[in-house]
Design a protein around this motif. Structure first.
Motif, short mmCIF file in Angstrom:
data_model
loop_
_atom_site.label_atom_id
_atom_site.label_comp_id
_atom_site.label_asym_id
_atom_site.label_seq_id
_atom_site.Cartn_x
_atom_site.Cartn_y
_atom_site.Cartn_z
N UNK A 60 5.78 7.76 8.80
CA UNK A 60 5.14 8.28 7.59
C UNK A 60 4.63 7.14 6.72
N UNK A 61 5.46 6.11 6.53
CA UNK A 61 5.04 4.97 5.71
C UNK A 61 3.84 4.27 6.33
N UNK A 62 3.85 4.11 7.65
CA UNK A 62 2.73 3.46 8.32
C UNK A 62 1.44 4.24 8.17
N UNK A 63 1.56 5.56 8.24
CA UNK A 63 0.37 6.41 8.08
C UNK A 63 -0.23 6.25 6.69
N UNK A 64 0.63 6.22 5.67
CA UNK A 64 0.13 6.06 4.30
C UNK A 64 -0.39 4.64 4.07
N UNK A 65 0.27 3.65 4.65
CA UNK A 65 -0.16 2.26 4.47
C UNK A 65 -1.54 2.01 5.07
N UNK A 66 -1.91 2.80 6.06
CA UNK A 66 -3.22 2.66 6.71
C UNK A 66 -4.29 3.51 6.03
N UNK A 67 -3.93 4.21 4.97
CA UNK A 67 -4.85 5.13 4.32
C UNK A 67 -5.57 4.53 3.13
N UNK A 68 -6.36 5.35 2.42
CA UNK A 68 -7.12 4.89 1.25
C UNK A 68 -6.22 4.81 0.01
N UNK A 69 -5.64 3.66 -0.23
CA UNK A 69 -4.59 3.50 -1.23
C UNK A 69 -5.04 3.92 -2.62
N UNK A 70 -6.24 3.51 -3.01
CA UNK A 70 -6.72 3.84 -4.37
C UNK A 70 -6.93 5.35 -4.51
N UNK A 71 -7.38 5.98 -3.44
CA UNK A 71 -7.53 7.44 -3.48
C UNK A 71 -6.18 8.12 -3.63
N UNK A 72 -5.17 7.64 -2.88
CA UNK A 72 -3.83 8.21 -3.01
C UNK A 72 -3.31 8.05 -4.43
N UNK B 146 0.81 -1.22 0.00
CA UNK B 146 0.00 0.00 0.00
C UNK B 146 0.83 1.26 0.00
N UNK B 147 2.12 1.13 0.25
CA UNK B 147 3.05 2.25 0.12
C UNK B 147 4.44 1.68 -0.14
N UNK B 148 5.21 2.38 -0.96
CA UNK B 148 6.56 1.95 -1.31
C UNK B 148 7.56 2.98 -0.79
N UNK B 149 8.62 2.49 -0.16
CA UNK B 149 9.71 3.35 0.31
C UNK B 149 10.95 3.00 -0.51
N UNK B 150 11.57 4.00 -1.12
CA UNK B 150 12.83 3.81 -1.84
C UNK B 150 13.95 4.41 -1.01
N UNK B 151 15.01 3.64 -0.76
CA UNK B 151 16.11 4.14 0.07
C UNK B 151 17.41 3.46 -0.34
N UNK B 152 18.49 3.87 0.31
CA UNK B 152 19.80 3.28 0.06
C UNK B 152 20.36 2.65 1.32
N UNK B 153 21.53 2.05 1.19
CA UNK B 153 22.21 1.41 2.31
C UNK B 153 23.53 2.13 2.57
N UNK B 154 23.79 2.44 3.83
CA UNK B 154 25.06 3.07 4.17
C UNK B 154 24.99 4.58 4.08
N UNK B 155 26.05 5.20 3.54
CA UNK B 155 26.19 6.66 3.56
C UNK B 155 25.47 7.36 2.42
N UNK B 156 24.99 6.59 1.43
CA UNK B 156 24.39 7.21 0.25
C UNK B 156 23.01 6.66 -0.03
N UNK B 157 22.16 7.52 -0.53
CA UNK B 157 20.87 7.10 -1.09
C UNK B 157 21.12 6.46 -2.45
N UNK B 158 21.82 7.19 -3.31
CA UNK B 158 22.24 6.69 -4.61
C UNK B 158 23.00 7.82 -5.31
#
Length: 264
Positions: A199-211, A51-63
């Motif tokens: 933030x991710x939890x708040x969005x995951x609990x929301x109306x996904x199709x509306x978002x 219901x929500x996607x988080x994009x992130x990196x590992x370590x000192x850099x996002x990308x």
């Protein structure tokens, strides 16, 4: 899951975290990493339990964008990878981030440069560590911009500022990024993981199709006139009006209790 894979997908509840996993290389994008990102994003985009996607990196850099060590080797062999990777990798990654029918958060854990910055700009929300920053590094290596940066950057900061940031690459630190509108929120480094999870939890609990419909409506209206945008809004309003989440919200309103959304 193979922990040394260049891209990891971690799931918890309705949250899927797509993690670029090359910490020793500042999460630079070599071909396996780009292929892994395309596959991971296709997977989570098509999964209705996400219901929500988080994009992130590992370590000192996002990308930090293109892996220049790999790129140099390809140049030396005369390989046309630079000409093909935009179409085969970068464009699909950005389209998936921009158009999947659910919200996408960029959890910018460190420096985001070149295509890495553009990936963050393609997301709906960008939450940054205080120590993170953006760098539109393209012209620094005598290249044009890619990964949708010509489209997304000007919509965030305007045409004039976009040209400045692209002509004269520099690190835009988190406080300035917030000022310019490149960051949604900046948090202290030691509070970053908790803030992303909240933030991710708040969005995951929301109306996904509306978002998803809201992000589609905004993208459509950016390139269409008022009448067309109104007609598109009408179609999306009918779509969301027929969802179980809408009915649940109306019933909850009448009963004077908080709604519980199921993302359908």
């Amino acid at each position: 899951m193979i922990d040394d894979a260049p891209v990891l997908v971690e799931r918890e509840g309705g949250v899927a975290t797509v993690r670029i996993n090359r910490p020793d290389d500042m999460c630079a994008l070599d071909i396996p990493t780009k292929e892994g990102l395309v596959a991971a994003l296709q997977q989570v985009a098509g999964d209705d339990t996400v219901r929500v996607v988080v994009l992130t990196g590992t370590g000192r850099a996002f990308c930090v964008g293109q892996d220049l060590k790999e790129h140099l080797g390809l140049l030396e062999t005369g390989d046309d990878a630079l000409g093909t990777t935009v179409v085969e990798h970068y464009n699909p990654i950005v389209e998936l981030l921009s158009t999947m029918n659910k919200p996408v958060i960029a959890a910018v854990n460190g420096v985001a440069a070149g295509a890495g910055a553009a990936f963050a700009f393609a997301c709906d929300l960008r939450i940054l560590r205080e120590s993170a920053g953006f760098n539109l590094a393209f012209t620094g290596i005598a290249l044009s911009c890619d990964s949708g940066s010509s489209w997304s950057l000007q919509r965030l900061v305007g045409i004039a500022k976009s040209k400045e940031l692209l002509f004269f690459p520099r690190t835009v630190r988190s406080d300035e990024a917030l000022e310019l509108g490149l960051a949604t929120k900046v948090v202290p480094d030691d509070e970053f993981d908790a803030a992303v999870a909240e933030l991710a939890g708040r969005l995951a609990a929301g109306p996904t199709i509306a978002y998803g419909s809201v992000r589609r409506a905004i993208a459509y209206s950016a390139t269409h006139d008022l009448s067309e945008s109104l007609a598109n809004e009408g179609e999306l309003m009918k779509l969301t009006g027929d969802t179980a989440d809408h009915r649940a919200a109306v019933d909850a309103f009448i009963a004077k209790r908080p709604p519980v959304f199921e993302g359908r």
